[in-house]
Write a protein that holds these residues in place. Structure first.
Motif, PDB file in Angstrom:
ATOM      1  N   ARG A 121       0.835  -1.207   0.000  1.00  0.00           N
ATOM      2  CA  ARG A 121       0.000   0.000   0.000  1.00  0.00           C
ATOM      3  C   ARG A 121       0.863   1.248   0.000  1.00  0.00           C
ATOM      4  NH1 ARG A 121      -3.472  -3.043   3.413  1.00  0.00           N
ATOM      5  NH2 ARG A 121      -2.349  -2.280   5.232  1.00  0.00           N
ATOM      6  N   SER A 122       1.974   1.212   0.758  1.00  0.00           N
ATOM      7  CA  SER A 122       2.856   2.383   0.751  1.00  0.00           C
ATOM      8  C   SER A 122       3.442   2.606  -0.634  1.00  0.00           C
ATOM      9  CB  SER A 122       3.997   2.196   1.741  1.00  0.00           C
ATOM     10  OG  SER A 122       3.515   1.827   2.988  1.00  0.00           O
TER      11      SER A 122
ATOM     12  N   MET B  19       2.187   1.780  -3.540  1.00  0.00           N
ATOM     13  CA  MET B  19       1.172   2.307  -4.464  1.00  0.00           C
ATOM     14  C   MET B  19       0.791   3.735  -4.104  1.00  0.00           C
ATOM     15  SD  MET B  19      -1.230  -0.956  -5.299  1.00  0.00           S
ATOM     16  CE  MET B  19      -1.298  -1.754  -3.726  1.00  0.00           C
ATOM     17  N   ALA B  20       0.819   4.039  -2.816  1.00  0.00           N
ATOM     18  CA  ALA B  20       0.501   5.406  -2.400  1.00  0.00           C
ATOM     19  C   ALA B  20       1.535   6.381  -2.965  1.00  0.00           C
ATOM     20  CB  ALA B  20       0.460   5.499  -0.881  1.00  0.00           C
TER      21      ALA B  20
ATOM     22  N   ARG C 229       3.279   5.903  -5.621  1.00  0.00           N
ATOM     23  CA  ARG C 229       3.062   5.953  -7.064  1.00  0.00           C
ATOM     24  C   ARG C 229       1.915   6.896  -7.410  1.00  0.00           C
ATOM     25  NH1 ARG C 229       0.134   0.768  -9.157  1.00  0.00           N
ATOM     26  NH2 ARG C 229      -1.451   1.741  -7.876  1.00  0.00           N
ATOM     27  N   ASP C 230       0.803   6.784  -6.668  1.00  0.00           N
ATOM     28  CA  ASP C 230      -0.401   7.506  -7.074  1.00  0.00           C
ATOM     29  C   ASP C 230      -0.375   8.971  -6.666  1.00  0.00           C
ATOM     30  OD1 ASP C 230      -1.415   5.330  -8.264  1.00  0.00           O
ATOM     31  OD2 ASP C 230      -2.768   4.748  -6.651  1.00  0.00           O
ATOM     32  N   MET C 231       0.196   9.289  -5.525  1.00  0.00           N
ATOM     33  CA  MET C 231       0.140  10.678  -5.057  1.00  0.00           C
ATOM     34  C   MET C 231       1.170  10.827  -3.947  1.00  0.00           C
ATOM     35  SD  MET C 231      -1.650  13.503  -5.533  1.00  0.00           S
ATOM     36  CE  MET C 231      -3.205  13.040  -6.292  1.00  0.00           C
TER      37      MET C 231
ATOM     38  N   LEU D 226       2.671  13.347  -2.551  1.00  0.00           N
ATOM     39  CA  LEU D 226       2.474  14.368  -1.516  1.00  0.00           C
ATOM     40  C   LEU D 226       1.547  13.864  -0.425  1.00  0.00           C
ATOM     41  CD1 LEU D 226       2.174  17.796  -3.332  1.00  0.00           C
ATOM     42  CD2 LEU D 226       4.004  16.917  -1.889  1.00  0.00           C
ATOM     43  N   ALA D 227       0.418  13.281  -0.856  1.00  0.00           N
ATOM     44  CA  ALA D 227      -0.538  12.773   0.121  1.00  0.00           C
ATOM     45  C   ALA D 227       0.065  11.623   0.909  1.00  0.00           C
ATOM     46  CB  ALA D 227      -1.819  12.328  -0.569  1.00  0.00           C
ATOM     47  N   ALA D 228       0.905  10.826   0.250  1.00  0.00           N
ATOM     48  CA  ALA D 228       1.535   9.703   0.940  1.00  0.00           C
ATOM     49  C   ALA D 228       2.430  10.216   2.068  1.00  0.00           C
ATOM     50  CB  ALA D 228       2.358   8.878  -0.046  1.00  0.00           C
ATOM     51  N   GLU D 229       3.187  11.260   1.768  1.00  0.00           N
ATOM     52  CA  GLU D 229       4.081  11.831   2.762  1.00  0.00           C
ATOM     53  C   GLU D 229       3.278  12.325   3.963  1.00  0.00           C
ATOM     54  OE1 GLU D 229       6.438  14.842   1.019  1.00  0.00           O
ATOM     55  OE2 GLU D 229       7.979  14.729   2.563  1.00  0.00           O
TER      56      GLU D 229
ATOM     57  N   ILE E  82       3.924   8.271   5.406  1.00  0.00           N
ATOM     58  CA  ILE E  82       4.792   7.364   4.668  1.00  0.00           C
ATOM     59  C   ILE E  82       6.087   8.110   4.366  1.00  0.00           C
ATOM     60  CG2 ILE E  82       5.089   6.141   2.478  1.00  0.00           C
ATOM     61  CD1 ILE E  82       2.050   5.704   2.501  1.00  0.00           C
TER      62      ILE E  82
END
Lengths: 267, 358
Positions: free
Chosen positions: B210-211, B213-214, B216-218, B220-223, B227
């Protein structure tokens, strides 16, 4: 999550976050100029202002995306000159974005599960086998996430890739992801943007519920004045990067500087 | 009719979080494993096993490796060939320095060398993304290419400059070198690939996946949800290069038997990248599909030419298959840009509701 607390008197507590004299400039453009305000535990704090007033920049300063050139940020009693994104996240600041920033390729469930990342700590070794502690942890957090899914009434879309969901539901999943972090301070950047009346009413209800049941402190940016005046306990008004008013919705509504900023002044 | 999940209710989250929640899928996997482990070694011809199945599995493993990096984490890499080479050369050095340790252990350990090199060349990914990162990994490819040719120590100062695979045994049976039976080599490759695929599947279905893919997908939001980007990206580089390294070692030791540095060139990197793109970015099963299509297609086309009995020179056949494969790739990409894995998903969905359209 904390137990529901209905008594309005005790709802608002001490200062949770304070920004003091923060200035942020991009080259020659001053986005924020010497702004100070605070957010108290348990309150709903609105940040309003005309376009380009520096509202979103302010949120970005609070959760560490932007580093202000000047000023201090005090969060939970600790003062620093700038936040770092990871510090903010582990300190309990969650955030939604003006234009939805979900992980588009993942399902709604996985998006919200991703919000639990900080709470999960089973190491790589167990993750390789997806058994024992790794599976136990996964299930424990799945249970928590399901509570959020129930709360937001998105049971039927939990397996849908969020890229395929309509806008209103995406906003709701994004709120769910933020809630999965069990935040102490929730920053909402225009949660109602682009919604119709019914969706706005739903979203307002969720915001009030989150505040009331979980005791989460909320700071929101919103352009819909009706929503702002109804929901918030205190409002801070920014214009051209400067604070022009701060107070209860009624005080702000009567403030001449605010009226001038929104309606313009005769020269 | 058969592929219907009606009546299969999940009563706990363990069942619901399973990789294959539908019973028919589990049966399907069991059948595939049975065929792969028992059927093919018993009934497959030597040619089929050593020239089709072994390469297919090796490429699938490399494709899974690249898919973890490019498909799941969104970091474009052109260094796959180089990372495979690191695995192969590391395995060769290890087994010639310590000939008594079992070769299977060395194959699995050699991946860690590739892993280290991968992390090193993954460091720029913390600053740059997309095509710029692809160029940075390209430098890894060229540097490693150069190292394989210019450092004779890597091939124990052979005059040929190539890896010459020594004979190594497991339970008294030769599994590498000229004496090894195709069936034995196949089973070794299959076991390693099956094991590593299982691990990859476990990783991508949990927090780590999940981290990835997060990010990969976005990112900024992952950070923002806590993450750590650099850790997540470097972990993806590490795991990905480990898989590529093991694939490289398998390729040389259990398929080629000897290898010149040229097989780890930029061509190989592109070859694997095509497999990942055709198979489906961010899909493990897609990696197998991609490998089957890109590697299998020319073999099938050549077989067809042979069956029809056309009198064409082998060189012309070679060129024709190149053209046909190229055309088919374009065709597939037009039909389904998201790759064969998506086609597979759509097919399964159609099957679920058959005979109704939806």
């Amino acid at each position: 999550m904390r137990a529901p607390d209905d008594s309005l008197k005790t709802r608002i507590g001490d200062v949770l976050l304070a920004v003091e004299d923060v200035s942020l400039a991009f080259g020659g453009v001053k986005a924020i100029n010497g702004v100070s305000f605070d957010i108290r535990q348990g309150e709903i704090r609105a940040i309003i202002g005309p376009n380009g007033a520096g509202k979103t920049s302010m949120l970005n300063v609070i959760n560490g995306f932007y580093h202000p050139q000047q000023g201090r940020i005090t969060f939970k009693g600790k003062t620093r000159s700038r936040m770092r994104p990871h510090e903010a996240a582990s300190g309990g600041i969650a955030r939604t974005f003006q234009n939805v920033a979900l992980f588009r390729g993942m399902s709604a469930l996985d998006n919200i599960m991703a919000g639990r990342t900080l709470k999960m700590n089973v190491n790589f070794f167990w993750q390789m086998f997806r058994r024992g502690p790794a599976m136990r942890e996964e299930i424990e957090h799945r249970r928590f996430v399901e509570e959020i899914i129930d709360f937001l009434k998105i049971q039927d879309i939990r397996r849908t890739p969020v890229g395929r969901l309509p806008y209103g539901l995406q906003k709701r999943v994004e709120l769910g992801r933020a809630l999965a972090m069990e935040p102490e301070l929730l920053l909402l950047d225009e949660p109602m943007a682009g919604m119709n009346l019914e969706e706005k009413e739903d979203m307002s209800r969720y915001i009030l519920d989150v505040n009331e049941y979980y005791g989460t402190t909320i700071a929101l940016i919103e352009h819909d004045m009706g929503v702002v005046m109804d929901l918030s306990d205190r409002v801070v008004v920014l214009d051209h990067g400067e604070k022009i008013a701060d107070g209860t919705p009624d005080e702000v509504k009567r403030n001449q500087a605010v009226i001038d900023a929104y309606l313009g002044v005769a020269h | 009719m058969l592929y219907r999940e009606a009546g299969q209710f999940k009563t706990n989250y363990v069942d619901d979080q399973a990789v294959f929640p539908i019973r028919q899928d589990r049966i399907g996997i069991a059948v595939i494993l049975a065929v792969a482990f028992v059927g093919i070694p018993l009934f497959g011809s030597d040619f089929f096993i050593s020239a089709v199945m072994v390469p297919l599995l090796v490429f699938s493993l490399a494709a899974i490796g690249l898919n973890i990096l490019t498909g799941y984490t969104g970091l474009l890499s052109l260094g796959t060939g180089g990372f495979m080479g690191v695995g192969a050369f590391a395995c060769y050095k290890l087994t010639t320095i310590f000939p008594d340790v079992n070769i299977i252990i060395w194959i699995l350990v050699s991946g860690f060398f590739s892993c280290g090199i991968g992390i090193l060349f993954g460091l720029p990914s913390l600053r740059i993304k997309g095509f710029y990162l692809a160029v940075a990994t390209l430098s890894a490819q060229f540097f490693l290419d150069w190292a394989f040719v210019r450092i004779p120590w890597l091939v124990n100062n052979n005059t040929s400059g190539a890896i010459e695979v020594p004979s190594r045994y497991l339970f008294g049976m030769p599994i590498t070198g000229p004496m090894a039976q195709p069936e034995v080599r196949y089973l070794v490759v299959l076991s390693i690939v099956a094991l590593l695929t299982l691990i990859a599947s476990n990783l991508v279905h949990g927090r780590i996946g999940r981290s990835w893919m997060a990010v990969r997908d976005m990112d900024l939001a992952a950070e923002l949800i806590g993450i750590r980007l650099y850790r997540t990206k470097l972990l993806a580089f590490a795991v990905s290069s480990y898989y590529c390294g093991v694939a490289g070692a398998l390729m040389v030791f259990l398929w080629y038997g000897s290898a010149e540095p040229a097989v780890f060139g930029i061509d190989q990197s592109f070859f694997i990248l095509f497999m990942v793109i055709i198979g489906g970015l961010g899909s493990l099963v897609g990696s197998f599909f991609g490998a089957a299509l890109i590697y299998g297609m020319p073999i099938i086309l050549k077989a067809i030419v042979g069956l029809v009995g056309l009198q064409i020179s082998p060189a012309t056949v070679e060129h024709l298959t190149f053209m046909a494969v190229g055309g088919l790739i374009i065709l597939f990409l037009i039909i389904e840009p998201a790759g064969l894995a998506r086609l597979w998903q759509v097919g399964k969905q159609k099957l679920r509701v058959w005979p109704f359209p939806y």
